[in-house]
Design an enzyme around this catalytic site. Structure first.
Site, short mmCIF file in Angstrom:
data_model
loop_
_atom_site.label_atom_id
_atom_site.label_comp_id
_atom_site.label_asym_id
_atom_site.label_seq_id
_atom_site.Cartn_x
_atom_site.Cartn_y
_atom_site.Cartn_z
N SER A 144 -3.66 13.87 -11.45
CA SER A 144 -4.29 13.34 -10.24
C SER A 144 -4.28 11.81 -10.23
O SER A 144 -3.22 11.20 -10.24
CB SER A 144 -5.71 13.92 -10.10
OG SER A 144 -6.23 13.63 -8.85
N ASP A 301 -4.45 9.70 -3.14
CA ASP A 301 -4.27 9.47 -4.57
C ASP A 301 -2.90 10.04 -4.96
O ASP A 301 -2.22 10.66 -4.12
CB ASP A 301 -5.43 10.06 -5.37
CG ASP A 301 -5.51 11.58 -5.31
OD1 ASP A 301 -4.89 12.16 -4.40
OD2 ASP A 301 -6.18 12.18 -6.16
N ASP A 303 -1.58 12.60 -6.44
CA ASP A 303 -1.18 13.99 -6.21
C ASP A 303 -1.59 14.47 -4.83
O ASP A 303 -1.47 15.66 -4.51
CB ASP A 303 -1.72 14.92 -7.31
CG ASP A 303 -3.24 15.06 -7.28
OD1 ASP A 303 -3.92 14.09 -6.88
OD2 ASP A 303 -3.75 16.13 -7.65
N ASP A 305 -4.32 14.99 -3.19
CA ASP A 305 -5.41 15.92 -2.85
C ASP A 305 -6.66 15.18 -2.39
O ASP A 305 -7.58 15.78 -1.87
CB ASP A 305 -5.71 16.90 -3.99
CG ASP A 305 -6.25 16.26 -5.26
OD1 ASP A 305 -6.22 15.01 -5.36
OD2 ASP A 305 -6.68 16.99 -6.17
N THR A 379 -20.96 20.63 -8.59
CA THR A 379 -19.95 19.60 -8.36
C THR A 379 -18.55 20.15 -8.60
O THR A 379 -18.31 20.83 -9.59
CB THR A 379 -20.17 18.42 -9.33
OG1 THR A 379 -21.55 18.11 -9.31
CG2 THR A 379 -19.38 17.21 -8.92
N GLU A 403 -16.60 16.78 -0.96
CA GLU A 403 -17.36 16.16 -2.05
C GLU A 403 -17.23 14.64 -1.91
O GLU A 403 -16.24 14.13 -1.36
CB GLU A 403 -16.87 16.63 -3.41
CG GLU A 403 -15.46 16.28 -3.76
CD GLU A 403 -15.04 16.77 -5.14
OE1 GLU A 403 -15.84 17.44 -5.81
OE2 GLU A 403 -13.90 16.48 -5.54
#
Length: 591
Positions: A144, A301, A303, A305, A379, A403
């Site tokens: 990520s 970012d 990747d 996502d 979370t 989130e």
């Protein structure tokens, strides 16, 4: 380990350390095996059992394969999907593509069909493919937004959501039982001629963009808008896919930051490839936006996502929206679009939105006023994805989940955060608002005016010593003597405590927390008499102690500056009395 190893680069690194008698470095490489958790694996690439390398990938995949065989009698009929990002490390010979091929080889050697993407792909395409092709599982090789030396191995279950316990423990056990590489484990060239190898790239690219168009509601406005956008993929995979998403929504393509649009595992223009870190990552985006007259910046970012958004204000300054602010805007927008397309007032009883417990409670406020359901989860999108699937299986409509760490699930076809669909839906929202002469910032204020101001502040401290972290949380649990939590934080009186490490919740009649607990991670939430809430928790993937704070005001309370000042003072007290950065030698977040 050396006996099993067939990668000359990692082998040479270890042999040199042995020759030098470098016990300290060898301890780093071989001190402890990477822990397989619900987030899969994430560690630096390099030699040894504590790093991401060819051998640890083979061992992990062998364990995962055996675990799937136990759980799915039809694994050899359905198969798995594997995707990868553009990360690579010359010194160890490790790369996401190489790891993905070795993982594919492991499954194919056992007669399991593998849908291996032939090129780099955004992380959300893997859970999408699991659901779309009804596969048993998915693997995404990515770290990520972590630093360039890292890589990761992220796992999805047959429901299209990230794994949750007890699967992590079951897979971990199976990895321990399958350490020795199977015959042909290293010969990944075998997969190229195998009938079990499939490439989902073309199909998924077509079907994904068809599915996200179900969230496109203003095609005419999109075609005609004069609003200009800049997009950066921060040297990751996002460029091509965001361009295609804009095309699918009939929006003119965004200007791409030229220095950052192509994948580059060195991430040469940024200190951290994480748009969450603030304006430093967006410097080149600001410059391009000024040059081309664009008012909005969309940043993924590496990747793709996650999504960060910035907007040029009338003052000429750029405002970077927090994850909570963009969550408020997208929640309002997606509900508004749903309401305009669903005249049946009874349908609202089956509508849900979700957010994680450390995110702003703005969706709860919107839900209370509008009449739909809101739920909070632990979370991480693993919890929201799994809960969303449960609700959808009961016939409910899960419109949105988010989130605060700039992750958004705007489309039910992907049960994970998705920065590609979030980018294009944000662009459509901004284009629509422009026809009403409203900016994103103005609409955010309107959302808060209607549903109540939710002021949030989040940050973190870096700490590389697990003992210090443990001690810090132990101190909070034994603040005024054994088993006593703090009664105040500076001038702020504590009115409630929820500890999801131990399972204690002072607000419940039996003092037991409702949300699931986990002894392996630290997480304490303090509620204060002034209505403030603050959560302290450890990160599952980075050496950070994070905090999240929020002050909520009822609709009509418009003294925002007073609320901000109150929250600033609460956060200062939290840092001083609970974190004690000087005493604990904690490193502050820096821009």
């Amino acid at each position: 380990w050396i006996l099993y190893l067939q990668n000359p680069k990692t082998s040479a690194i270890v042999k040199q350390l042995v020759a030098e008698g470098n016990v300290g470095e060898l301890q780093k490489y071989f001190g402890s095996r990477m822990e397989f958790g619900t987030a899969g694996l994430r560690a630096a690439m390099g030699a040894g059992i504590s790093h991401m390398n060819d051998l640890t990938i083979i061992q992990t995949t062998q364990g995962f394969c055996r675990y799937l065989e136990k759980n799915f009698s039809d694994l050899k009929k359905r198969g798995v999907v594997i995707g990868f990002d553009a990360r690579a490390q010359f010194s160890s010979g490790g790369s996401s593509k190489r790891f993905a091929r070795l993982a594919a080889n492991t499954f194919i050697s056992q007669g399991v069909p593998v849908y291996l993407f032939s090129d780099i792909t955004p992380t959300p395409f893997v859970p999408y493919t699991v659901t779309h092709l009804k596969l048993c599982a998915g693997i995404m090789v990515t770290a990520s937004h972590n630093p360039k030396q890292d890589n990761g191995y992220k796992v999805y279950w047959e429901n299209g959501a990230q794994i949750i316990s007890p699967h992590d423990k079951g897979i971990s056990q199976a990895i321990e039982e399958n350490q020795e590489p199977w015959p042909q484990a290293w010969n990944d060239k075998l997969i190229d001629s195998s009938l079990l190898l499939h490439d989902p790239y073309a199909t998924v690219n077509k079907e994904y963009f068809k599915d996200i168009q179900k969230q496109c509601f203003h095609r005419k406005i999109n075609k005609e808008t004069n609003l200009k956008f800049v997009h950066t993929s921060v040297h990751g995979v996002g460029h091509k896919f965001v361009q295609l998403a804009f095309k699918a929504f009939d929006l003119s393509p965004p200007f791409a930051v030229p220095e950052q649009k192509d994948p580059d595992p060195e991430f040469p223009t940024v200190k951290y490839p994480n748009p969450e870190e603030g304006k430093g990552v967006l410097t080149l985006s600001f410059a391009l936006a000024e040059k081309d007259g664009a008012k909005i910046i969309l940043a993924n970012d590496p990747d793709a996502d996650r999504l960060a958004v910035a907007e040029k204000q009338e003052s000429g300054e750029w405002k970077v929206f927090s994850g909570n602010e963009l969550g408020a805007l997208l929640g309002w927008w997606i509900f508004t679009c749903w309401k305009n397309n669903n005249r049946d007032t009874c349908a609202i009883k089956d509508v849900y939105m979700l957010s994680s417990t450390v995110s702003s409670k703005i969706l709860r406020a919107i839900a209370l006023k509008e009449g739909f359901h809101f739920e909070e989860t632990l979370t991480g999108f693993k919890w929201m994805g799994n809960r969303a699937k449960q609700l959808m299986d009961q016939g409910k409509a899960v419109l949105f989940a988010f989130e605060e760490a700039i992750g958004y699930m705007c489309c039910p076809a992907v049960l994970d955060k998705d920065g590609v669909s979030a980018a294009v839906i944000t662009a459509e929202m901004a284009s629509f608002l422009a026809t009403r002469n409203l900016s994103l910032s103005q609409q955010l204020k309107a959302v808060y005016d209607e549903y109540g101001f939710h002021i949030t502040k989040a940050s973190y401290f870096i700490c590389h010593d697990p003992k210090v972290i443990q001690q810090l949380f132990d101190n909070l649990r034994n603040f005024d003597g054994k088993n006593t939590y703090p009664k105040s934080c500076g001038r702020f009186k504590v009115s409630g405590i929820r500890d999801l490490t131990t399972g204690y919740d002072s607000s419940q009649p039996d003092q037991k927390a409702i949300l699931p607990t986990s002894k392996s991670s630290q997480m304490i939430t303090f509620t204060f008499a002034n209505g403030g809430v603050a959560t302290m928790r450890t990160s599952g993937t980075e050496p950070k102690i994070k905090y999240y704070s929020e002050l909520c005001a009822p609709p009509g309370n418009s003294d925002v500056e007073k609320l901000k000042k109150e929250l600033d003072e609460l956060v200062n007290a939290l840092e001083k009395h609970f974190f004690q950065p000087e005493k604990n030698n904690l490193q502050r977040k820096t821009e």
